[in-house]
Design an enzyme around this catalytic site. Structure first.
Site, PDB file in Angstrom:
ATOM      1  N   ARG A 266       0.863  -1.185   0.000  1.00  0.00           N
ATOM      2  CA  ARG A 266       0.000   0.000   0.000  1.00  0.00           C
ATOM      3  C   ARG A 266       0.896   1.229   0.000  1.00  0.00           C
ATOM      4  O   ARG A 266       1.484   1.591   1.020  1.00  0.00           O
ATOM      5  CB  ARG A 266      -0.915  -0.020   1.236  1.00  0.00           C
ATOM      6  CG  ARG A 266      -1.575   1.313   1.521  1.00  0.00           C
ATOM      7  CD  ARG A 266      -2.629   1.223   2.592  1.00  0.00           C
ATOM      8  NE  ARG A 266      -2.193   0.680   3.867  1.00  0.00           N
ATOM      9  CZ  ARG A 266      -1.554   1.365   4.815  1.00  0.00           C
ATOM     10  NH1 ARG A 266      -1.226   2.622   4.624  1.00  0.00           N
ATOM     11  NH2 ARG A 266      -1.234   0.783   5.957  1.00  0.00           N
ATOM     12  N   HIS A 270      -3.574   4.235   4.889  1.00  0.00           N
ATOM     13  CA  HIS A 270      -4.644   3.243   4.991  1.00  0.00           C
ATOM     14  C   HIS A 270      -5.951   3.856   4.506  1.00  0.00           C
ATOM     15  O   HIS A 270      -6.686   3.255   3.720  1.00  0.00           O
ATOM     16  CB  HIS A 270      -4.776   2.763   6.430  1.00  0.00           C
ATOM     17  CG  HIS A 270      -5.824   1.732   6.624  1.00  0.00           C
ATOM     18  ND1 HIS A 270      -7.076   2.020   7.123  1.00  0.00           N
ATOM     19  CD2 HIS A 270      -5.837   0.404   6.366  1.00  0.00           C
ATOM     20  CE1 HIS A 270      -7.795   0.922   7.170  1.00  0.00           C
ATOM     21  NE2 HIS A 270      -7.075  -0.073   6.717  1.00  0.00           N
ATOM     22  N   TYR A 279       4.484   5.496  11.092  1.00  0.00           N
ATOM     23  CA  TYR A 279       4.799   4.103  11.409  1.00  0.00           C
ATOM     24  C   TYR A 279       5.639   3.384  10.352  1.00  0.00           C
ATOM     25  O   TYR A 279       5.950   2.201  10.524  1.00  0.00           O
ATOM     26  CB  TYR A 279       3.515   3.311  11.690  1.00  0.00           C
ATOM     27  CG  TYR A 279       2.459   3.354  10.595  1.00  0.00           C
ATOM     28  CD1 TYR A 279       2.555   2.536   9.470  1.00  0.00           C
ATOM     29  CD2 TYR A 279       1.357   4.204  10.700  1.00  0.00           C
ATOM     30  CE1 TYR A 279       1.593   2.574   8.480  1.00  0.00           C
ATOM     31  CE2 TYR A 279       0.386   4.241   9.713  1.00  0.00           C
ATOM     32  CZ  TYR A 279       0.501   3.419   8.606  1.00  0.00           C
ATOM     33  OH  TYR A 279      -0.459   3.463   7.615  1.00  0.00           O
TER      34      TYR A 279
END
Length: 386
Positions: A266, A270, A279
């Protein structure tokens, strides 16, 4: 057919323990298990796959931009996952039924979704999205993993009817930890139903890396349920097409379910409410950018002399038109009156619904009264004295 897996593979770092036909540099490689399923894919078919992936990326780009401009409430980007979505979806027959998650923009595009179908749900308008039976694709599922059970239930109906249709469920690596997905695998295996599970391993379940959830390849779980599986390069559109053709053939011939793990990435957040820089590091993102699924097909087509400036301009123009249509569908959407939420709740009117309508109308009128008092010109001290 189960692709041989390395039982000690560390999914956080080992992304090459996969079946593939096309390297990140766009070179064809041999894999006998896969090649026979795409023997008919010539340069023209490759150009068509390339075009679809470019169009899907454009839809995604428009969706992100529209959300940032306040036109959509949320958007779940799919950049980087175009090969997984387009490759697998192109293998379906029109009468197969697909159960996607909220990120399968490419699957819905291939299935025939219209420009408005991609954005109306994220805008919160009437009916939210398309009629599932128009494109034999369920509305995107927001509850993580629930669509796996829905697909199995549909497949059980297919088996009872005795047709050779197939159902398919798409979910992410994070959803593979959900009870719904594992229960679906149990039912699918026990009843040998015609269903294909597609796990899109994009390395991150929101902010949790896949290595925390799965110490070994996710595709390795399926044989434990008695389901054959394959782990493929999810950025290789040819491998994804081949894997789905294998899985569908398995199901159509009465052999029950199959499982595909597509290893991809990805590239974006998200959803547009997420900040992935908190992160994951830039180096990881750049490594995956060099594995871009669209770039590798372009490289192959150029090597075959099937990609020139005219074709590039044609695809770019198609993408511009589709992008404009998606934007127009968003900006032209008309919100119904709030009281309309009570329309079509029941097939027949009844007194309880009438009471609800009366109460809700009064509630809404209260907001109108507040707006009027706020907009009124404040009285001056002289006026007050009079």
């Amino acid at each position: 057919m189960t692709h041989t897996l390395n039982p000690t593979a560390d999914l956080a770092t080992d992304i090459d323990d996969v079946a593939r036909l096309l390297t990140p540099d766009g070179e064809r490689v041999s894999d006998p298990d896969l090649e026979r399923w795409v023997a008919d894919v010539d340069s023209a078919a490759l150009r068509s796959l390339y075009r679809d992936m470019v169009l899907v990326r454009r839809i995604d780009t428009e969706g992100v931009a529209l959300q940032r401009q306040g036109q959509l409430g949320l958007w779940a980007p799919c950049q980087g996952q175009e090969a997984t979505q387009v490759g697998t979806a192109r293998a379906f027959r029109a009468d197969d039924f697909v159960f996607p998650s909220y990120r399968e923009i490419g699957v819905n595009h291939v299935r025939g979704a219209k420009p408005a179908d991609f954005v109306i749900a994220w805008r919160g308008e009437e009916h939210s999205t398309y009629n599932p039976y128009d494109i034999n694709t369920a509305t995107p599922q927001i509850i993580i993993g629930a669509q796996a059970l829905h697909a199995v239930g549909y497949a059980m109906g297919i088996k009872i009817d005795g047709t050779d249709q197939v159902a398919a469920a798409y979910f992410g690596d994070g959803a593979s930890s959900q009870g719904d997905v594992n229960e679906a695998l149990v039912f699918a295996s026990s009843f040998r139903v015609p269903v294909v599970f597609v796990c899109t391993n994009n390395q991150w379940a929101i902010s949790e890396p896949v290595a925390v959830q799965a110490k070994f390849p996710i595709a390795g779980r399926a044989p434990g349920f008695g389901i054959p599986s394959m782990r493929v390069d999810g950025n290789d559109v040819l491998a994804c097409l081949a894997a789905m053709r294998w899985a569908l053939d398995n199901a159509r011939h009465g052999n029950g379910p199959a499982f595909i793990e597509a290893v991809t990435y990805r590239m974006g957040p998200h959803t547009t409410s997420d900040d992935p820089t908190r992160y994951r590091d830039k180096e990881e993102v750049e490594r995956w950018r060099r594995r871009d699924p669209i770039a590798r097909v372009e490289a192959l087509l150029r090597a075959e002399g099937a990609f020139d400036d005219a074709f590039a301009a044609e695809v770019a123009a198609d993408a511009d038109r589709l992008g404009a249509e998606v934007r127009a569908a968003t900006l032209g959407a008309t919100s119904r009156e709030p009281i309309g939420v009570l329309d079509h709740v029941y097939a027949e009117p009844h007194s309880g619904l009438d009471e609800e309508r009366t109460w809700f109308a009064s509630y809404l009128d209260g907001f109108a009264s507040t707006e009027l008092s706020t907009d009124a010109e404040p009285a001056t001290s002289e006026g007050a004295a009079r």
